[in-house]
Design a protein around this motif. Structure first.
Motif: not given
Length: 261
Positions: A76-77, A93-100
């Motif tokens: 995000a930043t 993904k969640l919030a742009g992050v792959p859950l892995i």
């Protein structure tokens, strides 16, 4: 069965990693996800079986929860790793992050911590030993990224929008990324001990699967990057960085094995 489960998981993980250079494309991406899942399961299971629920929950909270939070902040930043984004190759993904991704932090955080505990075991109890333990565990985890990021960037799993300045031979990855790893690893290792309780400060024969995991990761990564993945620079950088923890650990374990019983 409980005693042998970590060894069984480690063997399965090693087989998956041996197959990695033999695959490509979608198959390799899926194998990457499977490998991280196996590593995560191995570390959390070992923590649970050898230290109990408190330690396992602390590890998941600090490494998995904290890993997701710092990755979401980074996407995000741009802080603390630099400005980057993930492709869609590593699953949802969640919030742009792959859950892995947070699982990978957890996978290597636990063996890095236990390696540091073993290496600092002869220091006098107190503040200096705690600081040495945190410092060594931090380096032991963060240096792994000298292998991980070049490999994953080469596979197209993520990219930096401004990858400069970079380490010599490792284009596409800014130095800020490695500094970010150090920063978060310090926070993670500092928080783990008080949350997990005093059991994380002891070692024993049951920890040998984690030592084997750490040493396998080191030596196999040097070999894979140098020979199979055409990443000679990361073989050197990662080989030097992880050697700070891996080589003393290998020597200590070899001496303990030769010592009279």
């Amino acid at each position: 069965m409980r005693r042998h489960l970590p060894w069984l998981l480690l063997g399965t993980l090693i087989l998956a990693q041996i197959c990695y250079p033999l695959t490509d494309g979608t198959t390799r991406a899926r194998l990457t996800v499977a490998t991280v899942l196996l590593g995560y399961l191995l570390s959390v299971t070992h923590a649970l079986l050898t230290r109990g629920p408190r330690t396992a929950v602390a590890l998941v909270t600090v490494a998995t929860g904290g890993g997701f939070a710092i990755e979401a902040l980074g996407v995000a930043t741009g802080f603390p790793f630099g400005t980057y984004d993930y492709s869609g190759q590593l699953g949802p993904k969640l919030a742009g992050v792959p859950l892995i991704i947070p699982l990978a932090w957890t996978w290597m955080a636990w063996p890095a911590w236990l390696a540091a505990v073993r290496l600092t075991g002869r220091l006098a109890p107190g503040g200096p030993r705690r600081l040495a333990r945190i410092a060594l565990a931090t380096v032991g985890l963060a240096a792994w990224d000298l292998f991980l990021d070049p490999q994953m960037v080469a596979e197209g799993h993520w990219r930096w929008l401004d990858p400069t300045p970079a380490l010599p031979g490792l284009p596409g990855i800014p130095i800020s990324n490695y500094l970010g790893w150090l920063l978060f690893a310090v926070a993670m290792m500092t928080a783990l001990r008080p949350l997990a309780g005093p059991d994380v400060d002891r070692t024993g024969p049951a920890d040998h699967p984690m030592y084997a995991l750490y040493l396998w990761t080191y030596f196999s990564s040097v070999l894979a990057h140098a020979v199979f993945l055409d990443l000679p620079a990361s073989a050197v950088w990662g080989g030097v960085g992880m050697a700070v923890t891996a080589l003393p650990l290998a020597v200590l374990l070899a001496r303990a094995r030769r010592a009279p019983r």
